[in-house]
Design an enzyme around this catalytic site. Structure first.
Site, PDB file in Angstrom:
ATOM      1  N   HIS A   1       9.567   0.519   5.229  1.00 18.10           N
ATOM      2  CA  HIS A   1       9.666  -0.644   4.331  1.00 18.10           C
ATOM      3  C   HIS A   1      10.929  -1.457   4.647  1.00 18.10           C
ATOM      4  O   HIS A   1      10.896  -2.684   4.705  1.00 18.10           O
ATOM      5  CB  HIS A   1       9.787  -0.187   2.859  1.00 18.10           C
ATOM      6  CG  HIS A   1       8.570   0.467   2.295  1.00 18.10           C
ATOM      7  ND1 HIS A   1       8.619   1.628   1.566  1.00 18.10           N
ATOM      8  CD2 HIS A   1       7.265   0.098   2.328  1.00 18.10           C
ATOM      9  CE1 HIS A   1       7.405   1.959   1.171  1.00 18.10           C
ATOM     10  NE2 HIS A   1       6.558   1.053   1.622  1.00 18.10           N
TER      11      HIS A   1
ATOM     12  N   SER B   1       4.996   6.300   1.959  1.00 14.43           N
ATOM     13  CA  SER B   1       5.656   6.969   0.822  1.00 14.43           C
ATOM     14  C   SER B   1       4.885   8.230   0.440  1.00 14.43           C
ATOM     15  O   SER B   1       5.486   9.246   0.083  1.00 14.43           O
ATOM     16  CB  SER B   1       5.717   6.026  -0.387  1.00 14.43           C
ATOM     17  OG  SER B   1       6.415   4.865  -0.068  1.00 14.43           O
TER      18      SER B   1
ATOM     19  N   ARG C   1       0.230  -0.950   9.940  1.00 13.76           N
ATOM     20  CA  ARG C   1       0.636   0.221  10.745  1.00 13.76           C
ATOM     21  C   ARG C   1      -0.406   0.549  11.786  1.00 13.76           C
ATOM     22  O   ARG C   1      -0.102   0.989  12.876  1.00 13.76           O
ATOM     23  CB  ARG C   1       0.826   1.440   9.827  1.00 13.76           C
ATOM     24  CG  ARG C   1       2.092   1.374   9.007  1.00 13.76           C
ATOM     25  CD  ARG C   1       2.114   2.439   7.961  1.00 13.76           C
ATOM     26  NE  ARG C   1       1.018   2.262   7.025  1.00 13.76           N
ATOM     27  CZ  ARG C   1       0.932   2.839   5.848  1.00 13.76           C
ATOM     28  NH1 ARG C   1       1.879   3.662   5.464  1.00 13.76           N
ATOM     29  NH2 ARG C   1      -0.087   2.619   5.055  1.00 13.76           N
TER      30      ARG C   1
ATOM     31  N   LYS D   1      -2.851   4.482  -7.337  1.00 16.50           N
ATOM     32  CA  LYS D   1      -1.843   5.502  -7.012  1.00 16.50           C
ATOM     33  C   LYS D   1      -1.102   5.967  -8.255  1.00 16.50           C
ATOM     34  O   LYS D   1      -0.732   5.143  -9.093  1.00 16.50           O
ATOM     35  CB  LYS D   1      -0.804   4.921  -6.037  1.00 16.50           C
ATOM     36  CG  LYS D   1      -1.324   4.606  -4.659  1.00 16.50           C
ATOM     37  CD  LYS D   1      -0.195   4.067  -3.786  1.00 16.50           C
ATOM     38  CE  LYS D   1      -0.682   3.692  -2.399  1.00 16.50           C
ATOM     39  NZ  LYS D   1       0.335   2.938  -1.645  1.00 16.50           N
TER      40      LYS D   1
HETATM   41  O1  PNS Z   1       2.549  -0.298  -1.275  1.00 17.40           O
HETATM   42  P1  PNS Z   1       1.101  -0.525  -1.688  1.00 17.40           P
HETATM   43  O2  PNS Z   1       0.676   0.505  -2.728  1.00 17.40           O
HETATM   44  O3  PNS Z   1       0.159  -0.573  -0.522  1.00 17.40           O
HETATM   45  O4  PNS Z   1       1.068  -1.976  -2.369  1.00 17.40           O
HETATM   46  C1  PNS Z   1      -0.116  -2.477  -2.953  1.00 17.40           C
HETATM   47  C2  PNS Z   1       0.248  -3.540  -3.996  1.00 17.40           C
HETATM   48  C3  PNS Z   1       1.171  -2.960  -5.059  1.00 17.40           C
HETATM   49  C4  PNS Z   1       0.953  -4.693  -3.280  1.00 17.40           C
HETATM   50  C5  PNS Z   1      -1.087  -4.054  -4.629  1.00 17.40           C
HETATM   51  O5  PNS Z   1      -1.740  -2.982  -5.258  1.00 17.40           O
HETATM   52  C6  PNS Z   1      -0.834  -5.192  -5.626  1.00 17.40           C
HETATM   53  O6  PNS Z   1      -0.696  -6.329  -5.225  1.00 17.40           O
HETATM   54  N1  PNS Z   1      -0.748  -4.841  -6.936  1.00 17.40           N
HETATM   55  C7  PNS Z   1      -0.503  -5.817  -7.978  1.00 17.40           C
HETATM   56  C8  PNS Z   1      -1.793  -6.143  -8.735  1.00 17.40           C
HETATM   57  C9  PNS Z   1      -2.661  -7.093  -7.921  1.00 17.40           C
HETATM   58  O7  PNS Z   1      -2.308  -8.233  -7.646  1.00 17.40           O
HETATM   59  N2  PNS Z   1      -3.844  -6.580  -7.532  1.00 17.40           N
HETATM   60  C10 PNS Z   1      -4.841  -7.364  -6.829  1.00 17.40           C
HETATM   61  C11 PNS Z   1      -4.771  -7.139  -5.340  1.00 17.40           C
HETATM   62  S1  PNS Z   1      -6.013  -8.106  -4.551  1.00 17.40           S
END
Ligand code: PNS
Length: 164
Positions: A17, A127, A90, A41
């Site tokens: 990150h 993570s 990745r 998660k």
């Molecule tokens: O590190 P991650 O878990 O891959 O990040 C994913 C994250 C937190 C960026 C994604 O789940 C997110 O944007 N969550 C906020 C809610 C949202 O906007 N959801 C719609 C995604 S299309």
């Protein structure tokens, strides 16, 4: 002012990150690191703890601000006039899900997503893997900043004691 956001769940922040945040900070005037909820998660650290770890470990980048937000990424971007989301890829296994999110965020919020290729040093790193490895006594000090490694060991020991 050119602004971008690096969103994620950051539970906890890893060296992968930080590589992406550092590279983004060299490309934009201001970078928001947004700690968001990924509803698929379970969290180990609270949002406040994740923000604290990120603030400690991104202090060297003067144009990076860290915040948490309990809502949609597109709303975070709209409220702060951020037009660009930076995500890392990745491997091809990241691609399908990242593409869907990028298309959703563009279609519903008009926000563009740009992908940075992960530094190959970190292409295996997540993570979730760090937590799994640390949970069973693995040494993660080469994978996360020292302060994060310390907190992980403390938190996992605390969790073990609670279950004993
Ligand atoms: O590190 P991650 O878990 O891959 O990040 C994913 C994250 C937190 C960026 C994604 O789940 C997110 O944007 N969550 C906020 C809610 C949202 O906007 N959801 C719609 C995604 S299309």
């Amino acid at each position: 002012m050119r602004r971008a956001v690096c969103p994620g769940s950051f539970d906890p922040v890893t060296n992968g990150h930080l590589d992406i945040i550092g590279r983004t900070s060299a490309l934009y005037d201001e970078v928001a690191v947004a700690v968001l909820i990924n509803s698929s998660k379970d969290g180990l650290f609270s949002l406040d703890e994740r923000v604290e770890m990120l603030r400690e470990t991104t202090a060297e980048f003067p144009n990076v601000v860290v915040e948490s937000f309990q809502g949609l990424l597109v709303d975070f971007c709209r409220e702060r006039e951020i037009a660009v989301v930076i995500k890392s890829l990745r491997s091809v296994s990241d691609f399908d899900y990242e593409l869907q999110m990028a298309q959703m965020n563009h279609g519903q919020g008009g926000v563009e997503t740009l992908f940075l290729a992960t530094n190959p040093l970190y292409s295996f790193l997540s993570s979730s893997l760090v937590k799994e490895f640390a949970k069973y006594g693995g040494d993660v000090s080469a994978l996360v900043p020292e302060s994060v490694s310390r907190r992980l060991v403390e938190r996992l020991a605390h969790e073990r004691n609670e279950h004993d």
